[in-house]
Design an enzyme around this catalytic site. Structure first.
Site, short mmCIF file in Angstrom:
data_model
loop_
_atom_site.label_atom_id
_atom_site.label_comp_id
_atom_site.label_asym_id
_atom_site.label_seq_id
_atom_site.Cartn_x
_atom_site.Cartn_y
_atom_site.Cartn_z
N TYR A 170 -13.67 -3.26 9.91
CA TYR A 170 -12.61 -2.58 9.92
C TYR A 170 -11.97 -2.57 11.35
CZ TYR A 170 -9.08 1.41 9.79
OH TYR A 170 -7.86 1.95 9.84
N GLY A 182 1.67 4.86 3.59
CA GLY A 182 2.73 4.04 2.93
C GLY A 182 3.61 4.77 2.07
N GLY A 186 1.00 -1.27 -0.20
CA GLY A 186 0.09 0.02 -0.13
C GLY A 186 0.85 1.38 0.07
N1 NAP Z 1 -5.53 7.55 7.78
C1 NAP Z 1 -5.94 7.16 9.07
O1 NAP Z 1 -6.42 8.18 9.80
C2 NAP Z 1 -5.71 5.80 9.47
C3 NAP Z 1 -5.67 5.46 10.94
C4 NAP Z 1 -5.47 4.31 11.38
C5 NAP Z 1 -4.83 3.49 10.66
N2 NAP Z 1 -4.80 3.74 9.43
C6 NAP Z 1 -4.16 2.57 8.51
O2 NAP Z 1 -3.13 2.98 7.76
C7 NAP Z 1 -2.92 2.43 6.51
C8 NAP Z 1 -2.50 3.10 5.51
O3 NAP Z 1 -3.89 3.82 5.11
P1 NAP Z 1 -3.83 5.39 4.51
O4 NAP Z 1 -4.50 6.13 5.53
O5 NAP Z 1 -2.43 5.76 4.00
O6 NAP Z 1 -5.00 5.35 3.30
P2 NAP Z 1 -4.74 5.31 1.74
O7 NAP Z 1 -4.18 6.87 1.41
O8 NAP Z 1 -6.15 4.93 1.08
O9 NAP Z 1 -3.54 4.20 1.29
C9 NAP Z 1 -3.73 2.79 1.45
C10 NAP Z 1 -2.95 2.17 0.62
O10 NAP Z 1 -3.42 0.64 0.53
C11 NAP Z 1 -3.41 0.40 -0.70
N3 NAP Z 1 -4.53 -1.02 -0.72
C12 NAP Z 1 -5.70 -0.80 -0.56
N4 NAP Z 1 -6.36 -2.12 -0.96
C13 NAP Z 1 -5.21 -2.70 -1.22
C14 NAP Z 1 -5.25 -3.90 -1.77
N5 NAP Z 1 -6.22 -4.91 -1.79
N6 NAP Z 1 -4.10 -4.41 -2.39
C15 NAP Z 1 -2.99 -3.75 -2.20
N7 NAP Z 1 -3.00 -2.52 -1.85
C16 NAP Z 1 -4.03 -2.04 -1.21
C17 NAP Z 1 -3.94 1.38 -1.54
O11 NAP Z 1 -3.84 1.22 -2.73
P3 NAP Z 1 -4.56 2.22 -4.01
O12 NAP Z 1 -3.80 3.54 -4.03
O13 NAP Z 1 -4.70 1.47 -5.14
O14 NAP Z 1 -6.18 2.55 -3.55
C18 NAP Z 1 -3.07 2.59 -1.06
O15 NAP Z 1 -1.89 2.44 -1.45
C19 NAP Z 1 -4.16 1.24 6.50
O16 NAP Z 1 -3.79 -0.02 6.98
C20 NAP Z 1 -5.03 2.11 7.32
O17 NAP Z 1 -6.01 0.90 8.09
C21 NAP Z 1 -4.88 4.74 8.60
#
Ligand code: NAP
Ligand code: NAG
Length: 352
Positions: free
Chosen positions: A228, A77, A71
């Site tokens: 989630y 990421g 990701g």
């Molecule tokens: N943002 C927050 O406030 C927050 C809080 C707590 C935890 N988190 C955790 O942080 C992590 C990263 O999230 P983020 O906030 O950076 O969100 P994001 O910007 O949506 O990034 C998520 C990443 O995961 C990828 N992804 C989703 N489904 C996938 C799949 N089936 N196979 C491969 N890659 C996949 C997305 O790919 P695409 O670009 O193709 O969509 C993207 O690169 C997640 O695990 C989330 O649960 C986030």
């Protein structure tokens, strides 16, 4: 005096005989006041939250090291990948959308001057894709020093099944990473000291009546936010149990919460109430994406985290696991064994 000038500005001084209307106007003013106070509190919270956000003190070079980040095409990421590239690592962006990931890789190469940033296809929601990705890594990479299991989605409106018959949120956030971690364990052990970093969330603590025999909600109980939170609890339990299996191997594994970060994840999640509220508030109350990546960076590179394993981190510090489920070693073992069954982990795929 004050009251009458208030009414004047409201333009209701002539409505003495209409107490209903007058009451409504006053109510509207009060509501406006409450909204204004809330807005100030929310924006103020955001300012303080960004001020106190944990920053990694790590200055460690990653030259000669290989880092895989799932990701890495967006959000936390992506910024963690950029940091690893800046430190000189070979960085493998494990992503489902190759077009998008290629753009990100090019951008990271330009912004860091490190050309050793490559994209490999991985859809964590597909067990076949995870196996193909791992086989490719094992066939082509001579080493692996850090594995960051970070890809995630935020919960879907409906219970959707993957091609493997797994619930989509659980498959994407937990099962795919569970399998990937197992498949790459041999290489990580060979390259020890090495590290696994699992991106969870403090929302893992928001789950009640967790049933490890119903991980895919086949017996009901599905909810967007629930799926989630359950997937994030499984992330914590995965790291916890794996740390026990890896005792004395030189491979450490920890989970963490990046904090609230306004990334694409909120746009890509379902339209359920909590999601909508989060989506809106996150704009004002969140960390920057660079700040959101700090705990990954700290766990992946800092000397002081090199020997810590099985812990949950927030803001670059060990944090108390919020839920009793998340601290339950027996439960962690049950979820591990269930997950092995569900992903069909073969004897030759076990490296612990
Ligand atoms: N943002 C927050 O406030 C927050 C809080 C707590 C935890 N988190 C955790 O942080 C992590 C990263 O999230 P983020 O906030 O950076 O969100 P994001 O910007 O949506 O990034 C998520 C990443 O995961 C990828 N992804 C989703 N489904 C996938 C799949 N089936 N196979 C491969 N890659 C996949 C997305 O790919 P695409 O670009 O193709 O969509 C993207 O690169 C997640 O695990 C989330 O649960 C986030
Ligand atoms: C992949 O990323 C590109 C570029 O960001 C985007 O235009 C496209 O819609 C994405 N494809 C999918 C299936 O999400």
């Amino acid at each position: 005096m004050l009251r009458s000038s208030w009414y004047n500005t409201l333009g209701v001084k002539d409505q003495k005989n209409s107490p209903g209307k007058m009451g409504l106007s006053v109510l509207l003013w009060w509501l406006g006041g409450v909204v204004a106070v809330l807005a100030v509190l929310i924006v103020g919270f955001g300012i303080v939250y960004r001020r106190i956000a944990g920053v990694s003190s790590s200055k460690t070079s990653m030259k000669g090291k290989t880092v895989i980040i799932t990701g890495a095409s967006a959000g936390i990421g992506m910024e963690a990948a950029r940091d690893m590239a800046r430190r000189g690592a070979r960085v493998i962006l494990a992503c489902r959308n190759l077009t998008k990931a290629a753009g990100v890789a090019a951008d990271i190469q330009t912004s860091t001057g490190n050309s050793d940033v490559v994209v490999r296809e991985l859809d964590t929601s597909s067990l076949a894709s995870v196996r193909a990705f791992a086989a490719n890594v094992l066939a082509t990479e001579s080493r692996l020093d850090v594995l960051v299991l970070n890809a995630g989605i935020g919960g879907l409106d409906e219970r959707q099944l993957t091609s493997d018959g797994l619930e989509m949120t659980m498959a994407t956030n937990h099962f795919g990473h569970f399998l990937l971690g197992n498949l790459l364990l041999g290489l990580l052990k060979k390259c020890s000291p090495s590290r696994i970093v699992v991106t969870s969330s403090d929302s893992h603590g928001h789950i009640s009546d967790f049933n490890p025999k119903n991980l895919n909600f086949e017996k009901g109980g599905f909810g967007p936010y629930r799926s989630y939170c359950q997937s994030k609890l499984c992330n914590v339990l995965f790291a916890r149990h794996l740390s026990h299996l890896l005792a004395d191997t030189g491979v450490v594994v920890n989970s963490h919460c990046p904090g609230l970060v306004a990334t694409e994840i909120f746009q890509k999640s379902g339209g359920f109430l909590v999601g909508k509220l989060f989506r809106f508030l996150a704009l004002f109350m969140s960390k920057t994406v660079e700040q959101g990546a700090q705990t990954i960076i700290h766990l992946a590179t800092a000397p002081e985290t090199a020997t810590i394993s099985g812990k949950f981190f927030m803001d670059c510090k060990v944090s108390q696991v919020e839920s009793t489920y998340g601290r339950d070693n027996a439960l962690a073992k049950i979820v591990w064994e269930e997950s092995e069954q569900i992903v069909g982990l073969k004897p030759e795929e076990k490296h612990y």
